[in-house]
Design an enzyme around this catalytic site. Structure first.
Site, short mmCIF file in Angstrom:
data_model
loop_
_atom_site.label_atom_id
_atom_site.label_comp_id
_atom_site.label_asym_id
_atom_site.label_seq_id
_atom_site.Cartn_x
_atom_site.Cartn_y
_atom_site.Cartn_z
N LYS A 91 0.87 -1.18 0.00
CA LYS A 91 0.00 0.00 0.00
C LYS A 91 0.91 1.23 0.00
O LYS A 91 2.06 1.16 0.45
CB LYS A 91 -0.84 0.00 1.29
CG LYS A 91 -2.08 0.86 1.24
CD LYS A 91 -3.29 0.12 0.75
CE LYS A 91 -4.48 1.04 0.69
NZ LYS A 91 -5.69 0.36 0.30
N GLY A 188 -19.58 7.89 5.38
CA GLY A 188 -18.64 8.19 4.30
C GLY A 188 -19.26 7.85 2.96
O GLY A 188 -19.38 6.68 2.60
N VAL A 189 -19.69 8.90 2.23
CA VAL A 189 -20.30 8.65 0.93
C VAL A 189 -19.36 9.12 -0.18
O VAL A 189 -19.67 10.03 -0.95
CB VAL A 189 -21.72 9.26 0.81
CG1 VAL A 189 -22.72 8.38 1.51
CG2 VAL A 189 -21.78 10.68 1.36
N GLY A 190 -18.20 8.46 -0.22
CA GLY A 190 -17.24 8.70 -1.30
C GLY A 190 -17.47 7.68 -2.38
O GLY A 190 -18.62 7.30 -2.67
N VAL A 192 -16.83 4.29 -2.61
CA VAL A 192 -17.46 3.03 -2.21
C VAL A 192 -18.83 3.29 -1.59
O VAL A 192 -19.82 2.63 -1.94
CB VAL A 192 -16.57 2.27 -1.20
CG1 VAL A 192 -17.25 0.99 -0.73
CG2 VAL A 192 -15.21 1.95 -1.82
#
Ligand code: NAD
Length: 363
Positions: A91, A188-190, A192
């Site tokens: 990563k 979290g509405v990014g 994904v």
């Protein structure tokens, strides 16, 4: 040596951290002109070259970034193994505010550092990265996936895996896997989170969303029938399923005692602040936890087939659907052996690395 925030331990050697978590390599990348400060973590390459996305984040300090890349790259080893892929775990993190610092030159300079590793590490999108950013990286190295003219954005596949993993966990918790009428909170509405919301709305779940950016909340509330929750209300919000889809470590000493859900199943990496302690705390609170690295493995499966040069979207979705079965198996094994679901998934992943590692030793 680096400073830590823990007053009990004044300094922690980077090598000690790598030894404890069993990492192979950490590459520190710096460029004065573009302002690039990045760390590439390679955890384990027994199954193949290390692969995992790049995250850009405004870390408070370097120690936080090091901890993140160590944890995230180790998580990729487990994820890639449990997903049945022939790649190791890696990563990268880029330190800085993506909205201010990210540009073509910075991403291309990062690409040159990825190239310098000679294929030991392959990158893709993670938080605050787009397919366009991967195109910039591609201008400097072939060791990149998630390109728009190939497998594209992995987030829809990640969200699909989270969705089927959530259903498998719901079946264990509620007796059936229907999400219709279930109160699901997506934090979290990014990339994904948004695709997950779409699936949940399709299945007629009652969806609640939270994010730290108003523009993202407005976009999703304009498109779907969802209710917006203030970030400060997330942990004591009364729901059936909490889906962490922002950053990691949201399951911790402070949040777990407040949770009012029966299931935690989301796309974020490293949801448990302390895998052992917080995994156990969830059991004590009778909350079923779907191991993050298992249910969010759809995205890496997507880019894996691109890396292998035989990308086929139907095959990727079919393989991602298997998360349902594996998740059920992991939850049942955890229950039968009185271990956490995280430990149960980890055992499965580590077993495959050990077994295949031995196979690869044969002449
Ligand atoms: P993203 O940056 O597109 O979305 C993250 C969202 O979380 C953003 O909208 C951000 O504003 C929001 N957020 C940040 N802090 C928050 C907080 N405290 N409360 C509420 N919202 C907050 O990233 P993404 O690609 O959607 O990834 C989300 C998570 O899923 C990450 O942990 C990532 O590592 C993991 N993941 C992503 C993929 C993928 O395919 N993109 C694959 C596997 C795992």
């Amino acid at each position: 040596m680096i400073e830590t925030q823990d007053p009990e331990v004044r300094t922690v050697s980077i090598f000690d951290q790598m030894t404890e978590m069993e990492h192979e390599q950490l590459a520190f990348c710096h460029d004065k002109d573009t302002g690039l400060k990045a760390i590439i973590g390679i955890h384990n390459t027994v199954l193949g070259p290390a692969m995992g996305g790049t995250r850009m984040w405004h870390y408070e300090n370097e120690q936080e970034a090091i901890r993140d890349v160590l944890r995230l790259s180790r998580g990729m080893t487990l994820k890639n193994s449990i997903a049945g892929l022939n790649i190791g775990g890696g990563k990268a993190v880029i330190i800085g505010d993506a909205r201010k610092l990210k540009n073509e030159a910075l991403m291309r300079r990062f690409g040159r550092f990825v190239h310098s590793l000679g294929g030991r590490y392959w990158t893709a999108e993670d938080v605050n990265m787009t397919t366009r950013d991967m195109e910039y990286v591609r201008m400097e190295t072939p060791y990149v996936t998630g390109l728009p003219d190939a497998s594209g954005d992995p987030s829809p596949v990640t969200a699909y895996g989270v969705y089927v993993g959530m259903k498998a966990t719901a079946k264990k918790a509620f007796g059936n896997d229907s999400l219709e009428g279930k109160r699901v909170l997506v934090q979290g509405v990014g990339n994904v989170g948004t695709y997950l919301v779409e699936r949940l709305v399709d299945e007629k779940a009652k969806v609640f969303v939270s994010d730290i950016f108003e523009d993202k909340l407005k976009a999703i509330a304009d498109k779907y029938n969802v209710t917006v929750i203030d970030p400060s209300e997330v942990y004591d919000f009364d729901c059936d399923i909490y889906a962490p889809c922002a950053l990691g470590a949201t399951l911790n000493d402070e949040s777990i005692p407040k949770l009012k859900c029966s299931v935690v199943a989301g796309g974020a990496n490293n949801q448990l602040d302390d895998e052992v302690k917080h995994g156990r705390m969830l059991i004590d609170r009778n909350i079923l936890y779907a191991p993050d690295f298992l249910i969010n493995s759809g995205g890496i499966t997507n880019v894996y087939y691109e890396q292998q040069g035989n990308y086929n979207r139907d095959r990727v979705y079919a393989q991602t659907e298997r998360i349902y079965e594996v998740c059920s198996e992991v939850l049942n094994f955890a229950e039968a052996n009185d271990i956490t679901s995280h430990e149960s998934a980890m055992r499965l992943a580590v077993k495959r690395i050990n077994d295949i590692g031995k196979v690869k030793l044969a002449y």
